[in-house]
Design a protein around this motif. Structure first.
Motif, mmCIF file in Angstrom:
data_model
loop_
_atom_site.group_PDB
_atom_site.id
_atom_site.type_symbol
_atom_site.label_atom_id
_atom_site.label_comp_id
_atom_site.label_asym_id
_atom_site.label_seq_id
_atom_site.Cartn_x
_atom_site.Cartn_y
_atom_site.Cartn_z
ATOM 1 N N SER A 309 -18.347 -4.568 4.265
ATOM 2 C CA SER A 309 -16.945 -4.681 4.659
ATOM 3 C C SER A 309 -16.065 -4.600 3.426
ATOM 4 O O SER A 309 -16.414 -5.119 2.361
ATOM 5 N N ILE A 310 -14.937 -3.932 3.570
ATOM 6 C CA ILE A 310 -13.929 -3.935 2.515
ATOM 7 C C ILE A 310 -12.685 -4.608 3.095
ATOM 8 O O ILE A 310 -12.226 -4.257 4.176
ATOM 9 N N GLU A 311 -12.201 -5.636 2.414
ATOM 10 C CA GLU A 311 -11.079 -6.436 2.924
ATOM 11 C C GLU A 311 -9.857 -6.221 2.038
ATOM 12 O O GLU A 311 -9.778 -6.770 0.936
ATOM 13 N N LEU A 312 -8.934 -5.419 2.525
ATOM 14 C CA LEU A 312 -7.717 -5.103 1.775
ATOM 15 C C LEU A 312 -6.559 -5.978 2.232
ATOM 16 O O LEU A 312 -6.472 -6.347 3.408
ATOM 17 N N SER A 313 -5.659 -6.289 1.313
ATOM 18 C CA SER A 313 -4.433 -6.976 1.682
ATOM 19 C C SER A 313 -3.488 -5.974 2.340
ATOM 20 O O SER A 313 -3.658 -4.743 2.200
ATOM 21 N N TYR A 314 -2.493 -6.480 3.026
ATOM 22 C CA TYR A 314 -1.524 -5.568 3.639
ATOM 23 C C TYR A 314 -0.781 -4.779 2.560
ATOM 24 O O TYR A 314 -0.461 -3.602 2.756
ATOM 25 N N GLU A 315 -0.555 -5.405 1.416
ATOM 26 C CA GLU A 315 0.094 -4.709 0.302
ATOM 27 C C GLU A 315 -0.725 -3.490 -0.119
ATOM 28 O O GLU A 315 -0.188 -2.395 -0.341
ATOM 29 N N GLN A 316 -2.035 -3.654 -0.219
ATOM 30 C CA GLN A 316 -2.914 -2.543 -0.593
ATOM 31 C C GLN A 316 -2.929 -1.467 0.490
ATOM 32 O O GLN A 316 -2.971 -0.269 0.194
ATOM 33 N N ILE A 317 -2.893 -1.900 1.744
ATOM 34 C CA ILE A 317 -2.894 -0.956 2.859
ATOM 35 C C ILE A 317 -1.639 -0.084 2.824
ATOM 36 O O ILE A 317 -1.705 1.135 3.014
ATOM 37 N N LYS A 318 -0.497 -0.688 2.588
ATOM 38 C CA LYS A 318 0.751 0.082 2.514
ATOM 39 C C LYS A 318 0.678 1.142 1.421
ATOM 40 O O LYS A 318 1.076 2.293 1.631
ATOM 41 N N ILE A 319 0.143 0.760 0.262
ATOM 42 C CA ILE A 319 0.011 1.721 -0.840
ATOM 43 C C ILE A 319 -0.892 2.874 -0.421
ATOM 44 O O ILE A 319 -0.581 4.052 -0.670
ATOM 45 N N ALA A 320 -1.999 2.533 0.250
ATOM 46 C CA ALA A 320 -2.979 3.552 0.646
ATOM 47 C C ALA A 320 -2.390 4.551 1.635
ATOM 48 O O ALA A 320 -2.534 5.766 1.470
ATOM 49 N N ILE A 321 -1.710 4.052 2.673
ATOM 50 C CA ILE A 321 -1.226 4.984 3.700
ATOM 51 C C ILE A 321 -0.076 5.848 3.169
ATOM 52 O O ILE A 321 0.079 7.004 3.587
ATOM 53 N N ILE A 322 0.685 5.324 2.226
ATOM 54 C CA ILE A 322 1.739 6.138 1.611
ATOM 55 C C ILE A 322 1.124 7.210 0.717
ATOM 56 O O ILE A 322 1.559 8.372 0.724
ATOM 57 N N LYS A 323 0.081 6.844 -0.036
ATOM 58 C CA LYS A 323 -0.611 7.826 -0.876
ATOM 59 C C LYS A 323 -1.273 8.910 -0.027
ATOM 60 O O LYS A 323 -1.433 10.047 -0.466
ATOM 61 N N MET A 324 -1.674 8.546 1.200
ATOM 62 C CA MET A 324 -2.279 9.523 2.099
ATOM 63 C C MET A 324 -1.247 10.512 2.635
ATOM 64 O O MET A 324 -1.614 11.545 3.204
ATOM 65 N N GLY A 325 0.017 10.187 2.494
ATOM 66 C CA GLY A 325 1.066 11.098 2.933
ATOM 67 C C GLY A 325 1.892 10.593 4.102
ATOM 68 O O GLY A 325 2.856 11.238 4.513
ATOM 69 N N PHE A 326 1.501 9.437 4.666
ATOM 70 C CA PHE A 326 2.290 8.887 5.761
ATOM 71 C C PHE A 326 3.660 8.427 5.267
ATOM 72 O O PHE A 326 3.800 7.971 4.133
ATOM 73 N N LYS A 327 4.636 8.519 6.155
ATOM 74 C CA LYS A 327 5.967 7.995 5.872
ATOM 75 C C LYS A 327 6.181 6.755 6.737
ATOM 76 O O LYS A 327 6.110 6.825 7.962
ATOM 77 N N LEU A 328 6.406 5.628 6.092
ATOM 78 C CA LEU A 328 6.620 4.379 6.816
ATOM 79 C C LEU A 328 8.063 4.347 7.315
ATOM 80 O O LEU A 328 9.000 4.251 6.526
ATOM 81 N N ILE A 329 8.245 4.450 8.634
ATOM 82 C CA ILE A 329 9.605 4.542 9.172
ATOM 83 C C ILE A 329 10.065 3.239 9.833
ATOM 84 O O ILE A 329 11.241 3.094 10.165
ATOM 85 N N LYS A 330 9.142 2.308 10.030
ATOM 86 C CA LYS A 330 9.529 1.003 10.584
ATOM 87 C C LYS A 330 8.504 -0.025 10.160
ATOM 88 O O LYS A 330 7.306 0.253 10.129
ATOM 89 N N GLU A 331 8.969 -1.238 9.866
ATOM 90 C CA GLU A 331 8.050 -2.296 9.436
ATOM 91 C C GLU A 331 8.656 -3.658 9.735
ATOM 92 O O GLU A 331 9.833 -3.902 9.503
#
Length: 362
Positions: A309-331
């Motif tokens: 298992s890999i346990e990421l913080s939400y902060e790490q998750i946000k960085i990852a999905i933005i690096k993947m190219g997603f645009k965070l439009i609501k949070e």
């Protein structure tokens, strides 16, 4: 299908059926354990609890009621597989059932049966509406804002880890093309029953808190019943496209640019590697498609023996999905909710959840 794989699938199916069948025996054994200890108490102490015998009888009645409901789930389980119950040839079925007859289901499997019963509270009872409103309502509102109403039927939405299927039902009821995906056979058998065989509101009464022996203010809280379903699951538009798929999300969904939206509600933390989920979501979303997420980060495999298992913080998750190219439009963060939580218990587990919408680049 590979022969060994097919045999493993058959064994798994009957293992789950065996756990459901064992429910009454398992429940009575637990009840008898407490009664036997009570009977060893000094008589003067027993007299201090004059309601113990009547509570015991009430528990037996509730166990039998739950068991009758579970029997209906088993009865209709043959419809889960496309080829019906005969998918498992009779000779193999008889051999496996004979073997399982002498096997006591694991504690893990029996806890799964119990948690499935509790899931009916969350998804298909009037009493579970508060939990549903916190988790599901923001998703349903935003879907209607993200897409034009006259295109709903053309919009394909996937809900992996959909449990007993209430969110899929609500999305299909709005007119969208909705597909739920579930890996747990405990959930699949139960959702098959409620979605395909319950046509009457409040047709069944079950006791979801029967196995909660601790943190009860009153003895009647343990045997409290709820009526399900609170709506008619078949009450959706005639032209609705509403379906369910069984299996591993990562293995089943491989087609690129196939879905307009993927909704993960209390799901992403069920992965061994949460990044694998993110990659699959990115791959199967159409350009410009939306990923809607709600839930905590419990990480189901964290600290489990022999599991990775890999346990990421939400902060790490946000960085990852933005690096993947997603645009965070609501949070929105720190949304408090329980999950299949007994609202009257002395002990309350509450998650501080995060809700976000991420868009795949066009």
């Amino acid at each position: 299908m590979n022969g060994d794989l097919a045999n493993e699938e058959k064994k798994h199916f009957f293992r789950i059926i065996n756990a459901y069948r064992y429910y009454r025996i398992y429940s009575i054994k637990r009840l008898e354990k407490g009664k036997k200890f009570f009977d060893t108490l000094p008589m003067y102490q027993q007299k201090w609890i004059p309601t113990f015998s009547s509570t015991y009888e009430d528990m037996l009645t509730a166990i039998n009621a739950n068991n009758q409901f579970i029997t209906q789930i088993i009865k209709h389980s043959k419809h889960v597989f496309q080829n019906g119950y005969d998918y498992f040839d009779k000779r193999y079925k008889n051999e496996v059932i004979k073997d399982l007859h002498y096997q006591i289901p694991s504690q893990f499997d029996m806890e799964k049966v119990d948690s499935t019963v509790k899931q009916f509270f969350r998804d298909w009872s009037l009493e579970g509406k508060l939990e549903r409103d916190i988790s599901y309502t923001p998703i349903l509102i935003d879907l209607q804002l993200l897409f034009k109403e006259d295109t709903f039927q053309e919009i394909s939405i996937l809900i992996p880890g959909c449990g007993l299927g209430r969110l899929v039902y609500e999305i299909a009821k709005l007119g969208f093309t909705a597909q739920g995906n579930e890996w747990s056979l405990f959930m699949l058998l139960a959702s098959n029953f409620i979605l395909n065989n319950c046509k009457t509101i409040n047709a069944y009464q079950i006791h979801p808190w029967l196995h909660q022996y601790t943190n009860n203010y009153q003895t009647t809280q343990q045997t409290a019943h709820i009526a399900i379903p609170d709506v008619n699951p078949s009450d959706i538009p005639e032209n609705s496209n509403f379906s369910m798929s069984a299996g591993d999300f990562l293995e089943i969904y491989t087609e690129e640019n196939a879905w307009d939206s993927v909704i993960t509600c209390f799901f992403v933390d069920t992965a061994h590697n949460i990044l694998d989920y993110f990659e699959t979501i990115q791959k199967i979303l159409k350009p410009g498609g939306y990923w809607i997420n709600f839930g905590p980060l419990l990480y189901h495999y964290a600290d489990m023996p022999n599991e990775t298992s890999i346990e990421l913080s939400y902060e790490q998750i946000k960085i990852a999905i933005i690096k993947m190219g997603f645009k965070l439009i609501k949070e929105k963060c720190n949304i408090q909710t329980g999950y299949a939580q007994n609202p009257k218990s002395m002990l309350q587990y509450l998650y501080n959840c995060v809700y976000f919408i991420a868009q795949k680049p066009k």
